[in-house]
Design an enzyme around this catalytic site. Structure first.
Site, short mmCIF file in Angstrom:
data_model
loop_
_atom_site.label_atom_id
_atom_site.label_comp_id
_atom_site.label_asym_id
_atom_site.label_seq_id
_atom_site.Cartn_x
_atom_site.Cartn_y
_atom_site.Cartn_z
N SER A 147 0.84 -1.25 -0.03
CA SER A 147 -0.06 0.16 0.00
C SER A 147 0.91 1.16 0.17
O SER A 147 2.07 1.07 0.30
CB SER A 147 -0.87 -0.06 1.24
N TYR A 160 -2.07 -1.11 10.54
CA TYR A 160 -2.00 -1.22 8.87
C TYR A 160 -0.83 -0.56 8.30
O TYR A 160 -0.03 -1.28 7.66
CB TYR A 160 -3.16 -0.23 8.58
P1 NAP Z 1 -12.02 -5.82 0.68
O1 NAP Z 1 -12.62 -5.32 -0.60
O2 NAP Z 1 -12.28 -5.36 1.94
O3 NAP Z 1 -11.55 -7.32 0.29
C1 NAP Z 1 -10.93 -8.10 1.11
C2 NAP Z 1 -10.86 -9.38 0.88
O4 NAP Z 1 -9.93 -10.16 1.65
C3 NAP Z 1 -12.20 -10.15 0.87
O5 NAP Z 1 -12.00 -11.16 -0.27
C4 NAP Z 1 -12.12 -10.87 2.45
O6 NAP Z 1 -12.67 -12.14 2.34
C5 NAP Z 1 -10.70 -11.27 2.32
N1 NAP Z 1 -10.21 -11.58 3.70
C6 NAP Z 1 -10.07 -10.64 4.56
N2 NAP Z 1 -9.65 -11.23 5.78
C7 NAP Z 1 -9.32 -12.60 5.27
C8 NAP Z 1 -8.88 -13.65 6.17
N3 NAP Z 1 -8.34 -13.80 7.34
N4 NAP Z 1 -8.51 -14.98 5.39
C9 NAP Z 1 -8.97 -14.89 4.08
N5 NAP Z 1 -9.40 -14.03 3.33
C10 NAP Z 1 -9.78 -12.83 4.21
O7 NAP Z 1 -10.28 -5.29 0.52
P2 NAP Z 1 -9.55 -4.34 -0.94
O8 NAP Z 1 -9.89 -3.08 -0.72
O9 NAP Z 1 -9.76 -5.20 -2.11
O10 NAP Z 1 -8.07 -4.80 -0.34
C11 NAP Z 1 -7.56 -5.98 -0.97
C12 NAP Z 1 -5.68 -5.64 -0.58
O11 NAP Z 1 -5.45 -4.37 -1.22
C13 NAP Z 1 -5.73 -5.48 1.09
O12 NAP Z 1 -4.20 -6.06 1.33
C14 NAP Z 1 -5.40 -4.19 1.13
O13 NAP Z 1 -4.63 -3.78 2.34
C15 NAP Z 1 -4.87 -3.70 -0.26
N6 NAP Z 1 -4.82 -2.17 -0.39
C16 NAP Z 1 -6.21 -1.76 -0.74
C17 NAP Z 1 -6.14 -0.17 -1.14
C18 NAP Z 1 -7.71 0.35 -1.64
O14 NAP Z 1 -7.40 1.52 -1.71
N7 NAP Z 1 -8.74 -0.60 -1.46
C19 NAP Z 1 -5.03 0.36 -1.31
C20 NAP Z 1 -3.84 -0.20 -1.07
C21 NAP Z 1 -4.01 -1.46 -0.76
P3 NAP Z 1 -14.35 -12.26 2.79
O15 NAP Z 1 -15.13 -11.78 1.61
O16 NAP Z 1 -14.47 -13.76 3.06
O17 NAP Z 1 -14.25 -11.26 4.14
#
Ligand code: NAP
Length: 256
Positions: A147, A160
């Site tokens: 990130s 985080y």
């Molecule tokens: P999201 O929409 O909240 O989705 C999270 C995903 O992770 C879901 O599929 C969830 O599964 C799964 N998950 C959570 N805890 C888990 C566990 N213990 N075991 C297995 N699966 C688990 O998140 P996102 O925004 O797409 O983010 C994805 C990644 O990108 C993260 O690492 C985040 O830090 C990184 N990121 C995001 C952004 C952003 O702007 N969104 C920016 C930089 C980095 P369930 O559906 O089963 O809960």
């Protein structure tokens, strides 16, 4: 030239791919030819994601395995299942992650540990298990999703920031130990991407205008913006790229 980025027949596991960024990365890898295994904890949401994505590809290309990435025994069982039922795992994307926003003075240790274990320890557990299979074959790609908080701090998200900073160095540690066995381990560090996880920030007028002003590209990222770099890092096109963290942030981390 395009053959360099062709993933035909390669097996890829994307953790946390039942929605958000992981789901888009899974689609991108499948579009490049990979057989993709989706993952999440919520089995119902995962099955729905698998069924939806499977409609876009020929039979046998999309699979799923539900497990909690913080559980090392579940990770070992699930990767073995992938190896036996889908094929040798060649690409792992450590994407699963959570956020928890609270000022540090009010932060419980249980919440600190929950974020650290989901956003950092998981990459060690799942990555180690994948590497145990990949090393014997002398090839494999691991892509850790960092990130901009890998490099930049802001208030209320201490665990985080600590986890994502640690993930960059874990990427380097994996490289130090496994690169000689033919593995490439790299990270991508997305900027602010519009997903479910950030919807509340997009809806916040002040925060939204701060993001636009702070980002040279003057927009939020989209999940599609991450597809090209991840496919590249999963492909033979990046075979001498080792231990790097690629920021995909519209330039946010290079300006003040
Ligand atoms: P999201 O929409 O909240 O989705 C999270 C995903 O992770 C879901 O599929 C969830 O599964 C799964 N998950 C959570 N805890 C888990 C566990 N213990 N075991 C297995 N699966 C688990 O998140 P996102 O925004 O797409 O983010 C994805 C990644 O990108 C993260 O690492 C985040 O830090 C990184 N990121 C995001 C952004 C952003 O702007 N969104 C920016 C930089 C980095 P369930 O559906 O089963 O809960």
């Amino acid at each position: 030239m395009t053959g360099l980025f062709d993933l035909t027949g390669r097996v890829a596991l994307v953790t946390g791919s039942s929605r958000g960024i992981g789901s888009a990365l899974a689609r991108a890898l499948a579009e490049a030819g990979a057989k993709v295994v989706l993952n999440g904890v919520n089995g119902e949401r995962l099955k729905a994601a698998e069924d939806a994505l499977a409609q876009e590809f020929p039979p046998g290309r999309i699979h799923s395995v539900a497990f909690d990435v913080t559980d090392d025994h579940a990770a070992a069982r699930s990767i073995l299942w992938v190896e036996e039922n889908v094929g040798p795992l060649e690409i792992l994307v450590n994407n699963a992650g959570i956020q928890h926003r609270v000022p540090m003075l009010d932060l419980d240790v249980a919440d600190w540990e929950r974020v650290l274990s989901t956003d950092l320890t998981s990459a060690f557990l799942v990555g180690r298990e994948a590497a145990r299979h990949m090393i014997g074959r002398g090839r494999g790609k691991i892509i850790n999703i960092c990130s901009v908080q890998t490099d930049l701090a802001r208030p209320t998200i201490a665990p985080y920031i600590a986890a994502k900073g640690g993930l960059r160095n874990l990427t380097r540690a994996m490289t130090a130990e496994w690169a000689a066995s033919g593995l490439q381990i790299n990270a991508v560090a997305p900027g602010y991407i519009h997903t479910e996880m950030t919807q509340n920030l997009v809806d916040d007028e002040d925060f939204n205008s701060w993001i636009l002003g702070r980002t040279p590209a003057h927009r939020w990222g989209t999940v599609e913006d991450l597809a090209g770099p991840v496919v590249w890092l999963a492909s033979d096109g990046s075979n001498f790229v080792n231990g790097q963290t690629i920021f995909i942030d519209g330039g946010m981390t290079v300006v003040v």
